[in-house]
Design an enzyme around this catalytic site. Structure first.
Site, short mmCIF file in Angstrom:
data_model
loop_
_atom_site.label_atom_id
_atom_site.label_comp_id
_atom_site.label_asym_id
_atom_site.label_seq_id
_atom_site.Cartn_x
_atom_site.Cartn_y
_atom_site.Cartn_z
N ASP A 487 0.81 -1.22 0.00
CA ASP A 487 0.00 0.00 0.00
C ASP A 487 0.85 1.26 0.00
O ASP A 487 0.33 2.36 -0.19
CB ASP A 487 -0.87 0.03 1.26
CG ASP A 487 -2.20 -0.67 1.05
OD1 ASP A 487 -2.76 -0.53 -0.03
OD2 ASP A 487 -2.66 -1.35 1.99
C1 BGC Z 1 0.34 1.34 6.25
C2 BGC Z 1 0.00 0.12 5.44
C3 BGC Z 1 -1.48 0.03 5.28
C4 BGC Z 1 -2.05 1.33 4.74
C5 BGC Z 1 -3.54 1.23 4.66
C6 BGC Z 1 -0.30 2.56 5.65
O1 BGC Z 1 -0.02 3.67 6.45
O2 BGC Z 1 1.74 1.47 6.32
O3 BGC Z 1 0.52 -1.03 6.07
O4 BGC Z 1 -1.80 -1.01 4.41
O5 BGC Z 1 -1.68 2.40 5.54
O6 BGC Z 1 -4.16 2.40 4.33
C1 NOJ Z 2 -1.79 -3.78 5.38
C2 NOJ Z 2 -2.95 -3.88 4.44
O1 NOJ Z 2 -4.11 -4.29 5.15
C3 NOJ Z 2 -2.65 -4.88 3.35
O2 NOJ Z 2 -3.72 -4.93 2.44
C4 NOJ Z 2 -1.38 -4.50 2.64
O3 NOJ Z 2 -1.13 -5.47 1.65
C5 NOJ Z 2 -0.24 -4.40 3.62
N1 NOJ Z 2 -0.57 -3.48 4.66
C6 NOJ Z 2 1.07 -3.97 2.96
O4 NOJ Z 2 1.06 -2.61 2.64
#
Ligand code: BGC
Ligand code: NOJ
Length: 816
Positions: A487
Site C-alpha cells: 500500500d
Molecule cells: C500502512 C499500510 C497500510 C495502509 C492502509 C499505511 O499507512 O503502512 O501497512 O496497508 O496504511 O491504508
Molecule cells: C496492510 C494492508 O491491510 C494490506 O492490504 C497491505 O497489503 C499491507 N498493509 C502492505 O502494505
C-alpha cells in the site's frame, strides 16, 4: 523473558503477570457481536461494525495505553479497601493474578487479602450480548462483607462522532433504568432502532449511569468515588457521559463462593415497535426481556459456555497435527487457526492498533483471509466471496474496501489498487478446492451492488483477470495504479502536502508505473483460473488463461528480472525499482515471494537465485525484511514507503505477511530446513522466550517486526489483524507439512528438514476424515515416494476424494 505460558490442553494462553510489555488482547464473539479484551479487562464491544455500532467507549493511545473496559471492582466493606481483580485500573498488588485467553473467551482472576475472584467473559453463540460471569470466593477464616461494582462506559454509537462531536454529544445521552437493568438509549428517540442494555443477576444496592457521579469530579477509573465510599448514587445520566454500574453486596462466609452474572447486550426493535406503550418515549423492552432473563441464569450461562467450547473444538478439529514440535503444533492446531477466524471476522478494523473507525473490509485483505479460514466454515466463506464480489466494478476493478454494515463499496477510498481483483480469484480457488462446490461459479452476483447487473461469479473472475490485461505498461507488466499489495508504494502520488493520503491521492497522471508484483500475482491467479476453466470444460477460457500466464511469465522473467532477483516495479518515468542499479531499495521481498509461489523461475533456476538473494540480503534472525537498503529520505516518486524511518513497516520492516511466501518458495524448491527455519523465526510461540524484545502477544502473529535497520530490531507491532495469519497457516500446513486441498483430492506433499521424523494429521475434507501418517526417517530430506491409501498403494501423492460422506480414509505417505 516470559509473562505467562501456553496451556495447550485447554487451548489457552495463561498470562501470569498483568504488566505485560503491551496489552495482550483477545477477541470475544465470532458472529455479529464482537469485543476486544485485554489481559487487564480493557477494551470495548461493537455490533457488526466497529465504527457505526460501537457499544462501549474506548480511548485509543491513552496513558496507560489500555484504560477503559469491562471493569469490576471489589470493596471490603469492613475496611473500605477496594481493588480491581483484573489489576487495572486500581493497580493494587494482587496474588495469583492470571488471565486465561481462550477460544472466544477470557477468564481473569486473582486474589487480594483472602478474597479470590474470577470473571469469565464471553459471547454466547447466536446472541448479540456478552456475559461477564464473576465468581467471588472468601478464602479467609472469617466472614467477609464485600461490595461488587460493575462498570462500563457507553459509546454514543458512532465511534468517530463520539470522539469528536462534543458540542452535540454532551447533550444527547439518555438512559432508562428498570428492574435493575440499565438501558442505554441515546438517539433511540429519533432514527436508531437499537439500544444497549447492562443487566445483573443479583439484587442490587444501587446503580449509576452518570460517569461523573460514579467517578467523582477530577477522578479517574482508579478511584471512583462510588467505589471508595461504597455508595452508589442511583444517578440518571442526562447528556454528558452515560455509563452503567451496578452495586451488589456480598456477604460471604469462610470458603463461600458467590456468582454474579452481568450482561452487556445489543438489541434492535422493529421500527414500529420501538416504544411501549406506543406514542411514549419508553423503550419497548418486551422483545429483549426473554433474552435477558435467560442469560441471567447460571445454568444457561454454563451451557452457553460449554457450547462455545464445543463449537471451537469442532472448528479446530478440521485439521489437527501431531509433529512433536510444540511451536508448530500449537500454532496450527490452535492459535493460528483462531487468528484466521478473527481476521476473517474483523478484517483490519478493530484491534489495539486499528481504531475501528478507519477501515472496513478490504477487498484484497478479505480475499486473502479466506485462505486460512475456508476449511473452518465454508458456508461463511461462500457468503463472504459473494459479498466481496458484489462490490466489484464492471471494469473488473474493485473498491479497495467495503463497509460491513451496508456491504457497499467505500467511496472515500475508492478503487485503483490494481492488485485487488486478482486476489478474488485466489479466494474463490481456495473455496473450490476445499469444498468442490462449483455451484458458486454460477451464482449471480451484481457489479457495484447495482440491481440488474448480476452476472455469474465465474464472469467476475474473468473480468478480474481482464482488468490486469487491459492495463499493461510499456514493458508488458501490469500498471500499478494507486498501489499493489504494498500500500505504500505509491508511484503516481507525488505528494508534498502534509497529511494528504498517499493511497487515495493521485497527483500526477500520465505516468507508466508498472508492478512486477502484480505480474507474479497475475500468473498465480491465471494458473488457478486455467484449472477452474478446465474443470468447467471451458476450453476457450482455459487456453486464454494458459497463454496469458505464460506470456506474463516471460515478461516477468525478462523485464522483471534483475540478474540475481526479481525487480519490484518501474516508476512513473519508467525507471526501475528494486534493482542493483538503485542506491536504496535494491531488492524487495514481495516479488521474490509471489513470483516463486506462482511457479515462475522454478525450472530455469531463477527461483533458486532469488531465494539465495533473499537469504543473503533480506533474512534476519527476526524474519525477512521487506527491502534493502532501506530508504533513508523521502522519495517523492515512491510515496509512503519512504515516509517511515528505516526498519519500520513497509520501509524495511519485517512485514510478516510476506514471509510465508518465501517459506512456500523454499518448500517448492525442496529446502524443508530453510522453509521451517523462516517459519520459526516469526512464529509467535517460538518467540515467547524473548517477549521483552518482541513485546506483542506470543500467541498471535503481528503485522510487523522492526527490521535490522531499526534501533528496536525484533520488536513487533500491530498484532492480530494481518494477512500474516492466513498466509502462515497456508505455508506451514499446506507447503511445509504439505497437506493441501486440491480440486480432486488431498495432496500429501511434506517438505521437511532432515532432523524431523514423521508426523500424523487428522484432516476433515469433503465430508470424510483423513487419518494421515507421514513416515519419514531422520536424515532424509526428500519428498513422498510412496503412498498407501486404505491399505492399497496408489500412484502419486494425491489422496483421492471420498466415495461417501462420513468415510474414514487412512493414508500412509513414505518420505524418502
Ligand atoms: C500502512 C499500510 C497500510 C495502509 C492502509 C499505511 O499507512 O503502512 O501497512 O496497508 O496504511 O491504508
Ligand atoms: C496492510 C494492508 O491491510 C494490506 O492490504 C497491505 O497489503 C499491507 N498493509 C502492505 O502494505
Amino acid at each position: 523473558m516470559r509473562y505467562g505460558h501456553f496451556d495447550d490442553e485447554r487451548r489457552e494462553y495463561v498470562i501470569t503477570r498483568p504488566d505485560t510489555p503491551l496489552p495482550w488482547i483477545n477477541y470475544l464473539g465470532c458472529e455479529a457481536y464482537f469485543g476486544i479484551i485485554s489481559n487487564t479487562a480493557g477494551g470495548y464491544s461493537f455490533y457488526r461494525d466497529a465504527r457505526l455500532r460501537r457499544l462501549s467507549r474506548y480511548r485509543y493511545n491513552n496513558a496507560p495505553l489500555d484504560l477503559g473496559g469491562r471493569y469490576v471492582y471489589l470493596r471490603d466493606d469492613e475496611t473500605g479497601d477496594f481493588w480491581s481483580p483484573s489489576w487495572q485500573p486500581t493497580q493494587r498488588e494482587l496474588e495469583d493474578y492470571s488471565c486465561r485467553h481462550g477460544m472466544g473467551y477470557s477468564i481473569i482472576g486473582s486474589r487480594y487479602k483472602g478474597i479470590r475472584s474470577e470473571t469469565t467473559y464471553f459471547v454466547p453463540l447466536g446472541e448479540n450480548l456478552e456475559i461477564w460471569r464473576a465468581r467471588v470466593t472468601n478464602d479467609r477464616e472469617t466472614a467477609a462483607r464485600l461490595s461488587l461494582f460493575s462498570s462500563i462506559e457507553f459509546c454514543l454509537w458512532e465511534a468517530l462522532d463520539d470522539n469528536t462531536n462534543f458540542q452535540r454529544n454532551y447533550s444527547t445521552g439518555e438512559v432508562e433504568v428498570v428492574d435493575g437493568v440499565i438501558y442505554h438509549k441515546t438517539e433511540y428517540r429519533e432514527r436508531r432502532d437499537h439500544f444497549a442494555y447492562f443487566a445483573c443477576s443479583a439484587p442490587q444496592k444501587g446503580f449509576d449511569t452518570s460517569r461523573d457521579a460514579f467517578l467523582g469530579a477530577y477522578r479517574s477509573w482508579d478511584r471512583p468515588i462510588v467505589v471508595e465510599t461504597g455508595k452508589s448514587t442511583d444517578s440518571i445520566a442526562h447528556g454528558w457521559q452515560p455509563m452503567g454500574s451496578h452495586h451488589v453486596e456480598l456477604e460471604l462466609g469462610p470458603g463461600e463462593t458467590r456468582e454474579v452474572i452481568f450482561l452487556l447486550g445489543y438489541w434492535e426493535n422493529p421500527q414500529d415497535q420501538k416504544f411501549d406503550p406506543p406514542n411514549t418515549q419508553t423503550i419497548n423492552k418486551r422483545t429483549v426481556k426473554p433474552v435477558i432473563e435467560k442469560y441471567l441464569q447460571a445454568t444457561a450461562v454454563e451451557q452457553a459456555f460449554d457450547a462455545l467450547r464445543d463449537y471451537w473444538m469442532g472448528l479446530l478439529g478440521v485439521i489437527q497435527i501431531q509433529t512433536g514440535n510444540e511451536h508448530v503444533d500449537r500454532m496450527v492446531n490452535i492459535w493460528n487457526a483462531y487468528q484466521c477466524m478473527v481476521t476473517f471476522n474483523i478484517s483490519r478494523s478493530a484491534s489495539l492498533y486499528e481504531s475501528g473507525i478507519g477501515r472496513g473490509m478490504g477487498f484484497r485483505d478479505s480475499s486473502q483471509d479466506l485462505l486460512g479460514f475456508v476449511h473452518m466454515i465454508p458456508a461463511r466463506a461462500r457468503e463472504r466471496i459473494l459479498d466481496t464480489a458484489a462490490t466489484q466494478l464492471p471494469t473488473g476493478g474493485a473498491y479497495h474496501q467495503y463497509q460491513p454494515l451496508t456491504k457497499r463499496g467505500n467511496n472515500d477510498v475508492g478503487s485503483g489498487f490494481n492488485d485487488d481483483p486478482a486476489w478474488l480469484v485466489l479466494g474463490v480457488a481456495a473455496y473450490l478446492k476445499e469444498t468442490g462446490d462449483t455451484s458458486i461459479l454460477d451464482e449471480p452476483v451484481p457489479y457495484d451492488n447495482a440491481p440488474g447487473s448480476e452476472k455469474p461469479l465465474y464472469e467476475h473472475l474473468q473480468r478480474s483477470l481482464g482488468y490486469t490485461l487491459d492495463r499493461l505498461g510499456p514493458h508488458g507488466l501490469p500498471f500499478i495504479g494507486r498501489a499493489d499489495w504494498n500500500d505504500c508504494l505509491n508511484l503516481n502520488c507525488f505528494s508534498n502536502t502534509p497529511g494528504e493520503s498517499f493511497q487515495t491521492t493521485e497527483n500526477k497522471a500520465g505516468g507508466v508505473a508498472e508492478s512486477v508484483f502484480i505480474g507474479g500475482l497475475f500468473v498465480l491467479a491465471a494458473n488457478e483460473m486455467t484449472r477452474i476453466a478446465g474443470r468447467r470444460n471451458d476450453t476457450v477460457e482455459e487456453e486464454r488463461c494458459r497463454k496469458a500466464s505464460s506470456l506474463m511469465t516471460k515478461v516477468v522473467e525478462t523485464a522483471g528480472w534483475d540478474g540475481s532477483w526479481f525487480r519490484r516495479a518501474y516508476d512513473y518515468y519508467g525507471k526501475v525499482i528494486g534493482s542493483a542499479e538503485n542506491d536504496e531499495g535494491q531488492i524487495f521481498v514481495e516479488p521474490q515471494g509471489i513470483c516463486i509461489v506462482a511457479g515462475i523461475g522454478l525450472e530455469n533456476g531463477l527461483a533458486n537465485r532469488a531465494l539465495a538473494s533473499v537469504r543473503e540480503r533480506l533474512a534476519t534472525p527476526h524474519g525477512i525484511v521487506l527491502q534493502q537498503p532501506p530508504y533513508s529520505y523521502y522519495h517523492i516518486n515512491l510515496g509512503e514507503i519512504s515516509t517511515y524511518p528505516e526498519g519500520y513497516k513497509e520501509n524495511a520492516g519485517v512485514f510478516c505477511h510476506t514471509n510465508p511466501w518465501l517459506m512456500i518458495g523454499e518448500a517448492m524448491t525442496g529446502n524443508g530446513a530453510g522453509a521451517l527455519d523462516y517459519y520459526l523465526r516469526i512464529n509467535p510461540s517460538a518467540r515467547e522466550g524473548i517477549s521483552e524484545i518482541h513485546r506483542c502477544e506470543p500467541y498471535v502473529y503481528a503485522q510487523m517486526i522492526a527490521g535490522k535497520d531499526a534501533p528496536t530490531h525484533g520488536e513487533a507491532k500491530n498484532s492480530w489483524l494481518s494477512g500474516t495469519a492466513a498466509w502462515n497457516f497456508v505455508a506451514i500446513s499446506q507447503w511445509i507439512l504439505g497437506i493441501r486441498a486440491e480440486h480432486n483430492g488431498l495432496r500429501i506433499d511434506p517438505c521437511l528438514p532432515a532432523e524431523w521424523g514423521g508426523f500424523t494429521v487428522i484432516r476433515r475434507f469433503r465430508g470424510a476424515i483423513y487419518e494421515i501418517s507421514i513416515r519419514k526417517s531422520t536424515g532424509s530430506t526428500g519428498r513422498v515416494a510412496r503412498m498407501v491409501v486404505d491399505g492399497r498403494t496408489i500412484a502419486g501423492n494425491l489422496a483421492p476424494l471420498p466415495a461417501r460422506v462420513g468415510q474414514t480414509i487412512e493414508v500412509e505417505a513414505f518420505v524418502q
